[in-house]
Enzyme design. Structure first.
Site, mmCIF file in Angstrom:
data_model
loop_
_atom_site.group_PDB
_atom_site.id
_atom_site.type_symbol
_atom_site.label_atom_id
_atom_site.label_comp_id
_atom_site.label_asym_id
_atom_site.label_seq_id
_atom_site.Cartn_x
_atom_site.Cartn_y
_atom_site.Cartn_z
ATOM 1 N NE ARG A 78 -3.903 2.009 2.515
ATOM 2 C CZ ARG A 78 -3.868 2.970 3.449
ATOM 3 N NH1 ARG A 78 -2.880 3.005 4.348
ATOM 4 N NH2 ARG A 78 -4.821 3.891 3.513
ATOM 5 C CG ASN A 153 -4.649 7.194 5.345
ATOM 6 O OD1 ASN A 153 -4.601 5.986 5.500
ATOM 7 N ND2 ASN A 153 -4.311 8.039 6.316
ATOM 8 C CD GLU A 154 -5.822 6.624 9.489
ATOM 9 O OE1 GLU A 154 -5.613 7.699 10.096
ATOM 10 O OE2 GLU A 154 -5.178 5.582 9.726
ATOM 11 C CG HIS A 220 -6.767 2.240 8.746
ATOM 12 N ND1 HIS A 220 -6.207 3.428 8.311
ATOM 13 C CD2 HIS A 220 -6.996 1.499 7.631
ATOM 14 C CE1 HIS A 220 -6.108 3.404 6.995
ATOM 15 N NE2 HIS A 220 -6.581 2.240 6.555
ATOM 16 C CE1 TYR A 222 -1.542 1.789 13.454
ATOM 17 C CE2 TYR A 222 -3.515 2.615 12.375
ATOM 18 C CZ TYR A 222 -2.187 2.236 12.311
ATOM 19 O OH TYR A 222 -1.509 2.297 11.105
ATOM 20 C CD GLU A 249 -2.788 3.161 7.913
ATOM 21 O OE1 GLU A 249 -2.639 3.441 9.129
ATOM 22 O OE2 GLU A 249 -2.803 4.019 7.021
ATOM 23 C CD1 TRP A 278 2.285 2.990 10.331
ATOM 24 C CD2 TRP A 278 1.262 3.279 8.354
ATOM 25 N NE1 TRP A 278 2.666 4.218 9.859
ATOM 26 C CE2 TRP A 278 2.052 4.421 8.642
ATOM 27 C CE3 TRP A 278 0.549 3.232 7.162
ATOM 28 C CZ2 TRP A 278 2.125 5.525 7.771
ATOM 29 C CZ3 TRP A 278 0.622 4.335 6.317
ATOM 30 C CH2 TRP A 278 1.395 5.454 6.629
#
Length: 441
Positions: A78, A153-154, A220, A222, A249, A278
């Site tokens: 990516r 992205n995001e 994503h 996290y 991610e 990531w």
């Protein structure tokens, strides 16, 4: 009654026609496309992303990164691009695609300028991101077998995350109306983590907005996803509804409050979900670097885990069939094969990587002059080393003594045939190489 039957017949025919139109559209999809919950290639073969994110827009000279992540087993990269609103503009899209193709990687291209829109004042909108893709259309058209367009992205922060639904649907429609046939990827709001569940609760609206029925959703993961229960519940919702999803991610558990990456890896593998960690290198916070200074010979703990750990890239990646291959892992350099002994097996132990406090090793098991149906390898560590994670074998320890037994799929070996298992370990002071022994069944 006859009029009713005619009306009913017309309705049935219309319904059948709509199904046929949908099937025709799906089957006619160019290149990579969605089929149910899966991503498949033009030939209908399933493709599961196994790769990493590369911060290209900030490190445009690090072009060797494409070859390096491929050599470590990735089948996808990516690539971070800029629209010019905050970074870039990235006008080297054709070259980036060429680097992906030279290294037999699927290219997921993303505009990073949209990160945190609504909360980050400098961020670009998804509409502006769509304009960027349109400006690069000449480099993208014809690359549908190799390229996924990750629109932004995001794209929404934590302020008014609800705006994500309309903004995302409109960006998809804008690209489709401009002739893009590529597989599209859309990131969740809340800086990609969807903790307010806007993407989860509006996923069908987004998928329906695509006239090509060729969009995959991206989460994503996290710190919001720091428990196995939270990860499993989120993935279950998408699976139950039949929505295509990738983990676009994610980071790793470098502290107790961070993402439970081991659950992500195992759940992605068991469900057939793509994942893209990531990130390769160059982070402002280097704890998220997989390689120190972009050096593939200096993998960090995170790098070792995602490339070489259980359910990691090396163990699970398969190369896209458009490149004519079936695995994303290049053939390893052969190691000397020990002389087989009759009706037995032998084992060789090799340290393949070492860093402060940790190491990676592999053991090659070779059958003797007769076929075997199973094997057990044992050795003793002399300097207090321990095994922390293993793949392709069931490994147990008792003090310094280690026992590795075959899995169901690699126990049967023909005469002179070999199989390899590996593991991550810890060491302190010295990491001497033990001499393993092998017993066959």
């Amino acid at each position: 009654m006859r009029r009713r039957l005619l009306a009913l017949g017309a309705a049935v025919l219309a319904a059948v026609a709509s199904v046929l139109v949908y099937v025709q559209s799906a089957s006619a999809a160019a290149g990579l496309h969605v089929s149910g919950t899966k991503i498949v290639e033009a030939n209908g073969r399933e493709f599961i992303m196994r790769g990493v994110n590369h911060p290209h827009v900030w490190y445009t000279s690090q072009t060797s990164s494409f070859a390096n992540v491929k050599a470590l087993g990735a089948n996808t990269v990516r690539v971070v691009l800029g629209s010019g609103k905050r970074w870039g503009p990235s006008t080297d899209v054709a070259n980036v695609i060429s680097l992906c193709k030279q290294n037999r990687l699927i290219c997921v291209l993303e505009v990073h300028d949209t990160t945190g829109y609504g909360e980050e004042g400098a961020a670009a909108s998804l509409d502006e991101a769509a304009d960027y893709w349109i400006s690069q259309k000449s480099a993208l058209v014809g690359q549908e077998n190799y390229v996924v367009i990750n629109i932004g992205n995001e794209p929404i922060g934590n302020t008014n995350a609800g705006q994500w639904t309309a903004a995302t649907a409109n960006a998809i429609k804008k690209l489709r109306s401009n002739g893009f046939e590529h597989l599209l990827m859309v990131d969740a709001p809340n800086w990609g983590q969807d903790w307010q569940y806007v993407m989860r609760d509006n996923a069908q609206t987004i998928l329906d907005a695509d006239t090509r029925h060729n969009t995959v959703l991206s989460i994503h993961m996290y710190a919001v996803f720091n428990t196995a229960a939270g990860i499993v519940d989120y993935l279950n919702r998408f699976q139950a509804n039949g929505w295509p999803l990738v983990i676009g991610e994610f980071g790793w558990r470098f502290s107790s409050s961070e993402v439970d990456h081991e659950t992500i890896l195992s759940e992605a593998q068991s469900r057939g979900l793509g994942y893209l960690g990531w990130s390769w290198s160059g982070n402002t916070d280097p704890i998220l670097d997989m390689a120190t200074g972009f050096d593939p010979n200096k993998l960090t703990t995170w790098g070792q885990r995602i490339f070489n750990g259980a359910n990691g890239i090396k163990a699970t990646a398969k190369e896209a069939t458009i490149y004519g291959g079936s695995t994303g892992t290049p053939s390893p350099t052969p190691t000397p094969t020990p002389t087989p002994s009759p009706s037995a097996c032998s084992a060789t132990y090799q340290v393949t990587g070492q860093w402060g406090g940790g190491f990676q090793a592999e053991v090659r098991v070779t059958a003797g002059s007769s076929a075997i149906s199973g094997w057990t390898v044992t050795w003793a560590f002399a300097n207090g080393q321990t095994v922390t994670n293993a793949w392709n074998a069931t490994v147990t320890s008792s003090g310094s003594n280690v026992t590795a037994r075959n899995m169901s799929y690699n126990g049967s070996l023909g005469a002179g045939a070999s199989t390899t298992f590996g593991f991550l370990g810890s060491w302190n002071g010295s990491n001497s190489v033990p001499t393993p022994s092998c017993a066959a069944r």
